[in-house]
Design a protein around this motif. Structure first.
Motif, PDB file in Angstrom:
ATOM      1  N   ALA A  97       8.247  29.998 -63.319  1.00  0.00           N
ATOM      2  CA  ALA A  97       8.674  30.879 -62.230  1.00  0.00           C
ATOM      3  C   ALA A  97       9.148  30.057 -61.041  1.00  0.00           C
ATOM      4  O   ALA A  97      10.187  30.347 -60.440  1.00  0.00           O
ATOM      5  CB  ALA A  97       7.532  31.808 -61.824  1.00  0.00           C
ATOM      6  N   PHE A  98       8.401  29.017 -60.709  1.00  0.00           N
ATOM      7  CA  PHE A  98       8.763  28.149 -59.591  1.00  0.00           C
ATOM      8  C   PHE A  98      10.139  27.528 -59.823  1.00  0.00           C
ATOM      9  O   PHE A  98      11.002  27.550 -58.940  1.00  0.00           O
ATOM     10  CB  PHE A  98       7.705  27.054 -59.410  1.00  0.00           C
ATOM     11  CG  PHE A  98       7.972  26.179 -58.225  1.00  0.00           C
ATOM     12  CD1 PHE A  98       7.406  26.472 -57.000  1.00  0.00           C
ATOM     13  CD2 PHE A  98       8.784  25.063 -58.330  1.00  0.00           C
ATOM     14  CE1 PHE A  98       7.655  25.668 -55.895  1.00  0.00           C
ATOM     15  CE2 PHE A  98       9.043  24.258 -57.239  1.00  0.00           C
ATOM     16  CZ  PHE A  98       8.472  24.560 -56.011  1.00  0.00           C
ATOM     17  N   THR A  99      10.358  26.999 -61.017  1.00  0.00           N
ATOM     18  CA  THR A  99      11.629  26.363 -61.343  1.00  0.00           C
ATOM     19  C   THR A  99      12.766  27.383 -61.292  1.00  0.00           C
ATOM     20  O   THR A  99      13.856  27.082 -60.797  1.00  0.00           O
ATOM     21  CB  THR A  99      11.558  25.706 -62.734  1.00  0.00           C
ATOM     22  OG1 THR A  99      10.504  24.737 -62.722  1.00  0.00           O
ATOM     23  CG2 THR A  99      12.853  25.005 -63.095  1.00  0.00           C
ATOM     24  N   ALA A 148      11.230  12.474 -65.777  1.00  0.00           N
ATOM     25  CA  ALA A 148      11.089  12.448 -64.322  1.00  0.00           C
ATOM     26  C   ALA A 148      11.239  13.853 -63.750  1.00  0.00           C
ATOM     27  O   ALA A 148      10.553  14.212 -62.810  1.00  0.00           O
ATOM     28  CB  ALA A 148      12.102  11.502 -63.703  1.00  0.00           C
ATOM     29  N   SER A 149      12.117  14.635 -64.333  1.00  0.00           N
ATOM     30  CA  SER A 149      12.313  16.003 -63.876  1.00  0.00           C
ATOM     31  C   SER A 149      11.043  16.824 -64.087  1.00  0.00           C
ATOM     32  O   SER A 149      10.661  17.607 -63.239  1.00  0.00           O
ATOM     33  CB  SER A 149      13.475  16.640 -64.621  1.00  0.00           C
ATOM     34  OG  SER A 149      13.594  17.985 -64.249  1.00  0.00           O
ATOM     35  N   LEU A 150      10.390  16.623 -65.224  1.00  0.00           N
ATOM     36  CA  LEU A 150       9.153  17.328 -65.506  1.00  0.00           C
ATOM     37  C   LEU A 150       8.078  16.926 -64.505  1.00  0.00           C
ATOM     38  O   LEU A 150       7.369  17.780 -63.987  1.00  0.00           O
ATOM     39  CB  LEU A 150       8.683  17.038 -66.935  1.00  0.00           C
ATOM     40  CG  LEU A 150       7.360  17.683 -67.343  1.00  0.00           C
ATOM     41  CD1 LEU A 150       7.462  19.207 -67.265  1.00  0.00           C
ATOM     42  CD2 LEU A 150       6.983  17.266 -68.743  1.00  0.00           C
ATOM     43  N   ASN A 151       7.972  15.643 -64.206  1.00  0.00           N
ATOM     44  CA  ASN A 151       6.976  15.192 -63.244  1.00  0.00           C
ATOM     45  C   ASN A 151       7.257  15.750 -61.860  1.00  0.00           C
ATOM     46  O   ASN A 151       6.350  16.168 -61.158  1.00  0.00           O
ATOM     47  CB  ASN A 151       6.922  13.662 -63.192  1.00  0.00           C
ATOM     48  CG  ASN A 151       6.305  13.074 -64.440  1.00  0.00           C
ATOM     49  OD1 ASN A 151       5.560  13.753 -65.136  1.00  0.00           O
ATOM     50  ND2 ASN A 151       6.635  11.841 -64.739  1.00  0.00           N
ATOM     51  N   GLY A 206      16.526  27.108 -63.457  1.00  0.00           N
ATOM     52  CA  GLY A 206      15.816  27.234 -64.721  1.00  0.00           C
ATOM     53  C   GLY A 206      15.677  28.690 -65.086  1.00  0.00           C
ATOM     54  O   GLY A 206      16.076  29.577 -64.331  1.00  0.00           O
ATOM     55  N   SER A 207      15.106  28.909 -66.236  1.00  0.00           N
ATOM     56  CA  SER A 207      14.899  30.281 -66.685  1.00  0.00           C
ATOM     57  C   SER A 207      13.412  30.519 -66.879  1.00  0.00           C
ATOM     58  O   SER A 207      12.617  29.582 -66.879  1.00  0.00           O
ATOM     59  CB  SER A 207      15.669  30.540 -67.982  1.00  0.00           C
ATOM     60  OG  SER A 207      15.204  29.665 -68.985  1.00  0.00           O
ATOM     61  N   ILE A 208      13.077  31.760 -67.056  1.00  0.00           N
ATOM     62  CA  ILE A 208      11.676  32.136 -67.246  1.00  0.00           C
ATOM     63  C   ILE A 208      11.566  32.893 -68.570  1.00  0.00           C
ATOM     64  O   ILE A 208      12.391  33.764 -68.860  1.00  0.00           O
ATOM     65  CB  ILE A 208      11.156  32.943 -66.032  1.00  0.00           C
ATOM     66  CG1 ILE A 208       9.668  33.241 -66.146  1.00  0.00           C
ATOM     67  CG2 ILE A 208      11.974  34.183 -65.784  1.00  0.00           C
ATOM     68  CD1 ILE A 208       9.034  33.745 -64.863  1.00  0.00           C
ATOM     69  N   ALA A 218      16.458  35.555 -52.273  1.00  0.00           N
ATOM     70  CA  ALA A 218      17.380  36.232 -53.196  1.00  0.00           C
ATOM     71  C   ALA A 218      17.087  35.842 -54.645  1.00  0.00           C
ATOM     72  O   ALA A 218      17.070  36.703 -55.539  1.00  0.00           O
ATOM     73  CB  ALA A 218      18.826  35.902 -52.832  1.00  0.00           C
ATOM     74  N   LYS A 219      16.843  34.557 -54.889  1.00  0.00           N
ATOM     75  CA  LYS A 219      16.509  34.107 -56.251  1.00  0.00           C
ATOM     76  C   LYS A 219      15.165  34.670 -56.693  1.00  0.00           C
ATOM     77  O   LYS A 219      14.976  35.003 -57.864  1.00  0.00           O
ATOM     78  CB  LYS A 219      16.504  32.582 -56.319  1.00  0.00           C
ATOM     79  CG  LYS A 219      17.908  31.984 -56.272  1.00  0.00           C
ATOM     80  CD  LYS A 219      17.876  30.476 -56.290  1.00  0.00           C
ATOM     81  CE  LYS A 219      17.628  29.952 -57.687  1.00  0.00           C
ATOM     82  NZ  LYS A 219      17.711  28.474 -57.758  1.00  0.00           N
TER      83      LYS A 219
END
Length: 116
Positions: free
Chosen positions: A47-49, A2-5, A55-57, A96-97
């Protein structure tokens, strides 16, 4: 799953729905610099996450982000913040993020690939 969706939906909104609400100036910058076609969708999602969630990139996506250039990165983040779906987010925190993600990617790419 669900998180992925949910993340996938956010990425699609990041790329499409935000365009309707974007200021003319941001739209012009995005079109002039071809900002929306410089990153692959998996890296856009990372990048969005990293910016709008937790999350990380990856190194690969950091490379794509830097190729995107800071101007495109900043304008795309600002355009996303203009979308009513993100009205509850604190713009100062997101910016900032965004800056932190950009700086982390620059540092990662500037560092030696292996230490001796």
């Amino acid at each position: 799953m669900a998180s992925l969706n949910f993340s996938s939906v956010l990425v699609v909104l990041f790329l499409t729905c935000g365009a309707v609400m974007a200021t003319k100036e941001n739209d012009q910058i995005i079109k002039k610099n071809n900002c929306e076609s410089k990153m692959g969708l998996p890296c856009v999602q990372e990048a969005f996450t990293s910016i709008f969630n937790t999350g990380s990139i990856s190194n690969k996506c950091c490379g794509e982000l830097v190729v995107l250039r800071k101007l495109c990165h900043s304008v795309l983040v600002k355009r996303t913040l203009e979308n009513p779906l993100f009205k509850d987010l604190n713009p100062a925190t997101i910016i900032a993020k965004s800056i932190q993600t950009w700086n982390n990617c620059l540092a990662l790419l500037d560092s030696p690939s292996s230490s001796t």
